[in-house]
Write a protein that holds these residues in place. Structure first.
Motif, mmCIF file in Angstrom:
data_model
loop_
_atom_site.group_PDB
_atom_site.id
_atom_site.type_symbol
_atom_site.label_atom_id
_atom_site.label_comp_id
_atom_site.label_asym_id
_atom_site.label_seq_id
_atom_site.Cartn_x
_atom_site.Cartn_y
_atom_site.Cartn_z
ATOM 1 N N HIS A 290 -3.203 14.916 5.602
ATOM 2 C CA HIS A 290 -3.701 14.183 6.769
ATOM 3 C C HIS A 290 -5.193 13.887 6.657
ATOM 4 C CE1 HIS A 290 -0.192 15.230 9.711
ATOM 5 N NE2 HIS A 290 0.192 14.602 8.620
ATOM 6 N N ALA A 291 -5.953 14.814 6.078
ATOM 7 C CA ALA A 291 -7.401 14.585 5.923
ATOM 8 C C ALA A 291 -7.661 13.394 5.011
ATOM 9 C CB ALA A 291 -8.068 15.840 5.367
ATOM 10 N N LEU A 292 -6.831 13.225 3.976
ATOM 11 C CA LEU A 292 -7.001 12.108 3.060
ATOM 12 C C LEU A 292 -6.628 10.787 3.728
ATOM 13 C CD1 LEU A 292 -5.537 13.848 -0.110
ATOM 14 C CD2 LEU A 292 -7.948 13.405 0.379
ATOM 15 N N PHE A 293 -5.538 10.816 4.516
ATOM 16 C CA PHE A 293 -5.181 9.618 5.279
ATOM 17 C C PHE A 293 -6.304 9.239 6.250
ATOM 18 C CE2 PHE A 293 -0.633 10.538 4.233
ATOM 19 C CZ PHE A 293 -0.306 9.279 3.745
ATOM 20 N N ASP A 294 -6.856 10.246 6.914
ATOM 21 C CA ASP A 294 -7.933 9.973 7.865
ATOM 22 C C ASP A 294 -9.145 9.351 7.168
ATOM 23 O OD1 ASP A 294 -6.395 10.988 9.904
ATOM 24 O OD2 ASP A 294 -7.361 12.971 9.906
ATOM 25 N N LEU A 295 -9.434 9.849 5.963
ATOM 26 C CA LEU A 295 -10.584 9.320 5.232
ATOM 27 C C LEU A 295 -10.357 7.849 4.861
ATOM 28 C CD1 LEU A 295 -13.350 9.974 4.013
ATOM 29 C CD2 LEU A 295 -12.190 10.637 1.901
ATOM 30 N N ILE A 296 -9.138 7.526 4.464
ATOM 31 C CA ILE A 296 -8.821 6.138 4.129
ATOM 32 C C ILE A 296 -9.135 5.218 5.308
ATOM 33 C CG2 ILE A 296 -6.944 4.512 3.655
ATOM 34 C CD1 ILE A 296 -5.641 6.687 1.944
ATOM 35 N N TYR A 297 -8.683 5.615 6.485
ATOM 36 C CA TYR A 297 -8.813 4.728 7.639
ATOM 37 C C TYR A 297 -10.141 4.886 8.370
ATOM 38 C CZ TYR A 297 -4.101 3.394 6.657
ATOM 39 O OH TYR A 297 -2.991 2.897 6.022
ATOM 40 N N THR A 298 -10.996 5.784 7.889
ATOM 41 C CA THR A 298 -12.376 5.804 8.354
ATOM 42 C C THR A 298 -13.124 4.589 7.808
ATOM 43 O OG1 THR A 298 -12.393 8.225 8.458
ATOM 44 C CG2 THR A 298 -14.520 7.141 8.325
ATOM 45 N N LEU A 299 -12.695 4.140 6.630
ATOM 46 C CA LEU A 299 -13.298 2.972 6.003
ATOM 47 C C LEU A 299 -12.754 1.702 6.653
ATOM 48 C CD1 LEU A 299 -15.252 2.791 3.514
ATOM 49 C CD2 LEU A 299 -13.242 2.162 2.170
ATOM 50 N N LYS A 300 -13.614 0.759 6.953
ATOM 51 C CA LYS A 300 -13.186 -0.488 7.568
ATOM 52 C C LYS A 300 -12.270 -1.264 6.624
ATOM 53 C CE LYS A 300 -17.120 -1.160 10.700
ATOM 54 N NZ LYS A 300 -18.242 -2.051 11.078
ATOM 55 N N ALA A 301 -11.399 -2.080 7.199
ATOM 56 C CA ALA A 301 -10.381 -2.781 6.425
ATOM 57 C C ALA A 301 -10.974 -3.653 5.332
ATOM 58 C CB ALA A 301 -9.516 -3.623 7.364
ATOM 59 N N GLY A 302 -12.124 -4.254 5.599
ATOM 60 C CA GLY A 302 -12.726 -5.139 4.615
ATOM 61 C C GLY A 302 -13.136 -4.446 3.331
ATOM 62 N N TYR A 303 -13.328 -3.140 3.381
ATOM 63 C CA TYR A 303 -13.713 -2.382 2.197
ATOM 64 C C TYR A 303 -12.509 -1.777 1.472
ATOM 65 C CZ TYR A 303 -18.404 -2.425 4.330
ATOM 66 O OH TYR A 303 -19.600 -2.806 4.888
ATOM 67 N N ARG A 304 -11.388 -1.600 2.168
ATOM 68 C CA ARG A 304 -10.278 -0.848 1.580
ATOM 69 C C ARG A 304 -9.592 -1.577 0.433
ATOM 70 N NH1 ARG A 304 -9.071 0.639 7.083
ATOM 71 N NH2 ARG A 304 -7.300 -0.801 7.127
ATOM 72 N N GLY A 305 -9.654 -2.906 0.398
ATOM 73 C CA GLY A 305 -8.946 -3.645 -0.643
ATOM 74 C C GLY A 305 -9.409 -3.307 -2.049
ATOM 75 N N ASN A 306 -10.669 -2.914 -2.209
ATOM 76 C CA ASN A 306 -11.219 -2.606 -3.534
ATOM 77 C C ASN A 306 -11.711 -1.160 -3.600
ATOM 78 O OD1 ASN A 306 -11.972 -3.460 -6.210
ATOM 79 N ND2 ASN A 306 -14.103 -3.497 -5.552
ATOM 80 N N ALA A 307 -11.124 -0.294 -2.785
ATOM 81 C CA ALA A 307 -11.615 1.090 -2.685
ATOM 82 C C ALA A 307 -11.059 1.970 -3.801
ATOM 83 C CB ALA A 307 -11.254 1.677 -1.331
ATOM 84 N N SER A 308 -11.812 3.018 -4.118
ATOM 85 C CA SER A 308 -11.424 4.022 -5.111
ATOM 86 C C SER A 308 -11.770 5.409 -4.597
ATOM 87 C CB SER A 308 -12.158 3.797 -6.442
ATOM 88 O OG SER A 308 -11.907 2.527 -6.980
ATOM 89 N N TRP A 309 -11.032 6.405 -5.061
ATOM 90 C CA TRP A 309 -11.392 7.808 -4.856
ATOM 91 C C TRP A 309 -12.326 8.232 -5.978
ATOM 92 C CZ3 TRP A 309 -9.398 9.876 -0.446
ATOM 93 C CH2 TRP A 309 -8.222 9.334 0.063
ATOM 94 N N VAL A 310 -13.289 9.082 -5.678
ATOM 95 C CA VAL A 310 -14.159 9.655 -6.697
ATOM 96 C C VAL A 310 -14.164 11.166 -6.502
ATOM 97 C CG1 VAL A 310 -16.507 9.778 -7.620
ATOM 98 C CG2 VAL A 310 -15.608 7.586 -6.801
#
Length: 420
Positions: A290-310
């Motif tokens: 759940h923490a990882l899902f929350d982190l994904i959606y903390t980022l605005k939609a415009g950034y998620r299309g090219n997002a990566s985990w580090v």
């Protein structure tokens, strides 16, 4: 600092990686992942039935986890080698050599400076041979920069600018121009002008100092330019990647982890937002995904299309054990050699410069790093030949100037392993 010299490696082209060799390595990696899932399923079943996993099962899982990392590293290295263009033989290189390359080779091998000095004066070079060395040929600089992108994980996903000055200045609008709807014949009121500010990205000097024997330099079969490029690329990549993650901005780039970190609910421009796992130094014991899902959606939609985990290898090893509510592993291996593993549909970039999971550690970053972090390279890599400081070796003091910093503070978010 430098890799061990091997005559065979320097005097002939590296053998190309065959498709069969690549396929075999990737198959071994996939078999290791299946063994990992089987062992982890057994561990989870034991925890569910007996409230604790058997020590033998846990030890077996950790061994497989480490083996899985080794298999992945092998596949990545083979993919990198396969993508590297084959080197030309010395005869072809001599035939196609440019005036700059010939002059540079004479300088490196024998210390002859006249031709190179004349060329740089003709090109109005700002540096002097006596003080700062000489600029490497364009082909060598391109080889080094390409290798840095392949080896440095953050550089590979970050934005990049090349500049000819010491500092790159980027204006940005903190508040955009006002706009609104109006009737066809309605009065147009004057809109507010945008508030512009400026981000500065100074370039800092990064150096490497490979050493060679005069015998090596006298050997005409050795591609001396390729040797210099190979020697400095690993040293450059290791130093700059650490700075891009955690550098303090003093004599080095400023890393994205060095900016002020605030809870995302209190985020403002100039800081990096984070969310907490709710457990000090760990994921939550139930529904850790759940923490990882929350982190994904903390980022605005415009950034998620090219997002990566580090994250680093040990953090990825922990994430690899997590299943979602339907019993599916949230970590998935790459579908082909050279590709990145996926976590909840987004690629993972592995770098050991990220902190490991620990008390209040921000061990996972997620975001669009191409928009969020900017790497600035000043054009030109210089080499100063030094045959005196470490006789009988000849040192090559090689420098480049690079800077970096966050350019969009909304594009990167962090996961903090803490309670708040």
């Amino acid at each position: 600092m430098s890799e061990t010299y091997s005559p065979d490696y320097e005097t002939k082209a590296e053998p190309q990686v065959s498709a069969v060799e690549m396929a075999q390595a990737f198959d071994e990696f996939m078999r290791a992942f299946e063994a990992f899932k089987e062992s982890n399923d057994q561990r989870l079943q034991e925890i569910e039935q007996r409230m604790a996993a058997d020590v033998v099962t846990t030890d077996k899982l950790e061994r497989i986890n480490r083996a899985l990392d080794e298999h992945k590293r092998t596949v990545d290295q083979l993919a990198l080698k396969a993508a590297r263009p084959p080197r030309e033989g010395s005869a072809a290189a001599d035939h196609l050599v440019s005036e700059h390359k010939a002059a540079f080779a004479s300088y490196v091998r024998a210390g002859e400076t006249a031709s190179l000095r004349a060329l740089e004066q003709k090109a109005l070079s700002a540096g002097s041979g006596a003080d700062g060395g000489y600029t490497v040929p364009t082909e060598v600089e391109s080889t080094i920069m390409r290798a840095l992108t392949e080896v440095s994980p953050i550089r590979a996903i970050a934005g990049n600018r090349q500049v000819s000055s010491a500092t790159y200045k980027k204006p940005f609008a903190r508040t955009g121009a006002a706009a609104g709807w109006v009737a066809e014949t309605g009065a147009r009121s004057e809109t507010n002008t945008p508030v512009l500010e400026e981000l500065d990205f100074p370039t800092m000097e990064l150096y490497a100092m490979p050493a060679a024997t005069q015998t090596l330099l006298d050997d005409s079969a050795v591609d001396i330019e390729a040797w210099i490029a190979d020697e400095v690329r690993i040293a450059f990549a290791a130093q700059e990647n650490t700075a891009f993650v955690s550098g303090n901005g003093t004599d080095k780039p400023k890393g994205f982890l060095d900016y002020t970190q605030v809870a995302d609910g209190s985020w403002s421009w100039g800081s990096i937002g984070y969310i907490a796992t709710g457990v000090d130094g760990d994921f939550a014991s139930t529904d850790p995904e759940h923490a990882l899902f929350d982190l994904i959606y903390t980022l605005k939609a415009g950034y998620r299309g090219n997002a990566s985990w580090v994250m680093n290898r040990s953090t990825q090893a922990e994430v690899r054990k997590i299943k979602d509510g339907d019993g599916n592993y949230i970590w998935q291996p790459a579908t082909e050699a050279g590709a990145r593993p996926m976590l909840l549909g987004f690629p993972i970039v592995e770098t050991e410069d990220m902190p490991s999971i620990g008390s209040n550690a921000t061990a996972i970053a997620f975001g669009d790093f191409q928009r969020g972090y900017l790497v600035v390279d000043r054009i030109g890599i210089r080499v100063l030949r030094d045959p005196f400081s470490s006789k009988p070796y000849v040192l090559f003091y090689t420098t480049k100037r690079v800077g970096g910093g966050v350019q969009d503070f909304g594009a990167i978010k962090l996961l903090k392993f803490g309670t708040s």
